[in-house]
Design an enzyme around this catalytic site. Structure first.
Site, short mmCIF file in Angstrom:
data_model
loop_
_atom_site.label_atom_id
_atom_site.label_comp_id
_atom_site.label_asym_id
_atom_site.label_seq_id
_atom_site.Cartn_x
_atom_site.Cartn_y
_atom_site.Cartn_z
N GLY B 84 2.72 -13.04 -5.47
CA GLY B 84 3.42 -14.32 -5.61
C GLY B 84 2.95 -15.38 -4.64
N ASN B 113 5.30 -8.84 -12.87
CA ASN B 113 4.68 -9.73 -11.88
C ASN B 113 4.47 -11.14 -12.44
OD1 ASN B 113 2.34 -7.10 -10.98
ND2 ASN B 113 4.31 -7.57 -10.05
N HIS B 115 5.93 -13.55 -13.95
CA HIS B 115 6.77 -14.74 -13.82
C HIS B 115 6.46 -15.54 -12.56
CE1 HIS B 115 9.91 -13.89 -10.65
NE2 HIS B 115 9.18 -12.82 -10.64
N ARG B 116 5.81 -14.91 -11.59
CA ARG B 116 5.51 -15.63 -10.34
C ARG B 116 4.06 -15.53 -9.91
NH1 ARG B 116 7.43 -10.69 -8.87
NH2 ARG B 116 6.74 -9.71 -6.95
N LYS B 129 -5.22 -6.35 -9.34
CA LYS B 129 -4.88 -7.76 -9.14
C LYS B 129 -6.06 -8.55 -8.58
CE LYS B 129 0.08 -7.27 -8.38
NZ LYS B 129 1.21 -7.44 -7.44
N CYS B 233 11.21 -7.72 -3.27
CA CYS B 233 11.37 -8.56 -4.46
C CYS B 233 11.81 -7.70 -5.64
CB CYS B 233 10.08 -9.28 -4.80
SG CYS B 233 9.65 -10.53 -3.57
N CYS B 292 4.82 -10.61 25.94
CA CYS B 292 4.66 -10.04 24.59
C CYS B 292 3.75 -8.81 24.65
CB CYS B 292 4.05 -11.10 23.67
SG CYS B 292 3.64 -10.46 22.03
N CYS B 295 0.30 -10.24 22.67
CA CYS B 295 -0.38 -11.48 23.06
C CYS B 295 0.01 -11.91 24.47
CB CYS B 295 -0.15 -12.59 22.04
SG CYS B 295 1.42 -13.45 22.21
N CYS B 396 21.78 5.77 -11.60
CA CYS B 396 21.37 4.47 -11.07
C CYS B 396 19.98 4.13 -11.59
CB CYS B 396 21.43 4.43 -9.54
SG CYS B 396 20.14 5.38 -8.75
ZN LIG Z 1 3.08 -12.43 21.06
#
Ligand SMILES: [Zn+2]
Lengths: 97, 441
Positions: B84, B113, B115-116, B129, B233, B292, B295, B396
């Site tokens: 998408g 898939n 529809h988008r 794909k 999704c 972090c 980074c 289900c």
């Molecule tokens: Zn970072």
């Protein structure tokens, strides 16, 4: 004290599937900080399992907290003193594509 | 008769398309040879006459100009995900004349898939794909270098890819948390900006990580979310234009980065689109976190790790099947037809899914509500009316929530004289093994 609380990115599912709340916080001696608000929300508005919203006295991983469209990390996170008419948003990050 | 005619025509069309694809491949080989000797326009600098005409409308924008176009032409972009987000990203980047586009995805095209994922068509179903995208991008511009890679991205494959290529930008159009952390760390370690987009239901999010000293994904989210809070999704649904919009904006961000238009780059900013109110929010984010893990000034992560383990979830958006019941607590989908109308059957899917399609003589009781007193009371009342077999069958979509429901009901209603049974594989199995008229989704 009147403020706006908003939810997005799926966090609203924990709060009765509503994205916008206008709430009125009761007056108390010490100023309201975000940390207080988290527990107030848990007590009053949270409809699902608390651990899907809160963990270790903060929001659970994957939820971004915005104070008037600014990351709460720039505003002292849980210690930010809430002001009248503030808009506090809890937004869950999306991963779909 | 009509069915036969349609089938024959579809077969003919497929044969012709395959033939066309062969010819395109051959043409591409010759074009490449020709392009190697192609001279740029003697009246301009660095572009051919055809390129000047093709890209004139965007080169007339002063932020692009000839210089910007040359930058795009000499750029290499990696797009992860051909869904998408990947479709709009790649179509706009290819059209804009990015010199080389590598697109990676492991999946084949499915009917749900289309529809988008706007570059895939009915004829592409069950084909990779990336091949489908390759064909479409080539039909827009035969001179571009598009490299389709049908591969699952993990620490090993991305390292190989980044070791043998120099990408200017990586675009994250993936659909799961593990891949998002993987791409983040790979980009930080290789010093590449990461244009990250995501979409679900009516909402989309967009930001750029690791750009000009800005924050990375881990600066914002040092700890991955609990897997049960992540919706795909396939479960939550998504409206086509939402990833469409985010993907187009990802292409836009990529062009801004490649042309050094840094003011417009969403670094340390987060753009949120809420389609339910048609509003955008432009949020200011924290700067790079010096602590972090990847980074920061003293990073703990200096090479790629196992991201599925780190996130506690697979690097895909498919549901992983569970098996939490004993053998005697299941029935096969093939046994369902004779139970319809005679046994009590609870369909524990959400109301929305039940409304789409359901079996007759089934009662909808969503799993999310099953623990609530009202729901348990309802089950008790329904159980009173059953006479045969003393069994309650739980159903289900795929047979996972129904197992959870069986386990829960058994525990909560242990005083009831009934046996709760799960339908193995759920409605998927019913559609596959019993009646293919039941929609598969
Ligand atoms: Zn970072």
């Amino acid at each position: 004290m009147d403020i706006k609380v908003q939810f997005g990115g799926g966090a609203e599912l924990l709060f009765d599937n509503k994205k916008h709340y206008d709430i009125s916080l009761p007056s108390k001696e010490k100023p309201w900080i975000i940390g207080d608000l988290l527990f107030w929300l848990k007590e009053h508005l949270l409809k699902e399992r608390p651990d899907l919203f809160l963990q270790d006295n903060s929001v659970r991983p994957g939820i971004l907290v915005l104070i008037n469209d600014t990351d709460w990390e720039l505003m002292d996170t849980v210690n930010y003193e809430i002001q009248l008419n503030d808009c506090i948003m809890f937004i869950s990050t999306l991963h779909g594509g | 008769m009509l069915d036969e005619k349609i089938a024959t025509l579809l077969k003919d069309i497929k044969r012709l398309k395959d033939k066309l694809r062969e010819k395109e491949k051959l043409l591409f080989v010759h074009l490449q040879e020709k392009n190697n000797n192609l001279t740029t326009c003697k009246y301009s600098k660095g572009l051919t006459k055809e390129e000047i005409t093709r890209y004139s409308r965007q080169m007339l924008v002063k932020e692009i100009g000839l210089e910007g176009q040359l930058k795009l032409k000499n750029s290499k972009v990696l797009i992860v995900g051909a869904g998408g987000l990947g479709c709009p990203v790649s179509v706009y980047l290819a059209s804009a004349g990015i010199g080389e586009i590598t697109i990676v995805d492991y999946d084949d095209v499915e009917l749900s898939n289309l529809h988008r994922q706007i570059l895939h068509t009915e004829d592409d179903i069950d084909h990779p794909k990336v091949n489908s995208i390759y064909d479409k991008l080539h039909s827009i511009n035969r001179n571009l270098k598009i490299i389709p890679i049908k591969q699952h991205m993990d620490s090993h494959t991305i390292k190989q890819l980044l070791d043998s290529n120099t990408f200017d930008v990586v675009v994250d159009g993936s659909d799961n948390v593990a891949t998002r952390y993987l791409l983040n760390d790979a980009c930080v370690l290789n010093n590449i900006p990461l244009v990250s987009g995501s979409a679900l239901q009516l909402e989309g999010q967009l930001t750029v990580y690791n750009y000009n000293g800005g924050p990375c994904y881990r600066c914002l989210f040092p700890v991955p979310p609990p897997p049960e809070t992540v919706t795909s999704c396939g479960d939550g649904g998504v409206l086509g234009p939402v990833p469409g919009l985010i993907g187009v904006l990802q292409a836009h961000q990529t062009i801004l980065i490649l042309t050094n238009s840094s003011d417009g780059v969403l670094s340390q900013r987060f753009l949120v689109f809420d389609g339910s109110s048609a509003t955008f929010r432009n949020v200011k984010l924290r700067p790079r976190n010096i602590n972090c893990a990847v980074c920061g000034d003293n990073p703990l992560i200096t090479e790629l790790i196992d991201y599925e383990q780190f996130c506690g979830a697979g690097a895909h958006d498919k549901v992983e099947n569970i098996n939490i019941l004993s053998k005697t607590q299941h029935i096969e989908a093939e046994e369902l037809p004779k139970k319809l109308g005679t046994s009590l059957i609870l369909d524990v899917r959400p109301h929305l899914q039940f409304d789409l399609c359901h079996l007759p003589y089934t009662t909808n009781l969503p799993f999310a509500e099953i623990e609530k007193p009202d729901a348990l009371d309802l089950v008790k009342r329904l159980v009173k009316n059953i006479d045969a077999d003393n069994e309650v069958i739980v159903l289900c979509r795929r047979g996972n929530d129904s197992q959870r429901a069986v386990s829960l009901l058994k525990q909560k209603l242990s005083d009831l004289p009934v046996n709760f049974l799960n339908v193995k594989g759920g409605l998927h199995a019913y559609s596959k093994y019993v009646d293919s008229d039941f929609p598969d989704f």
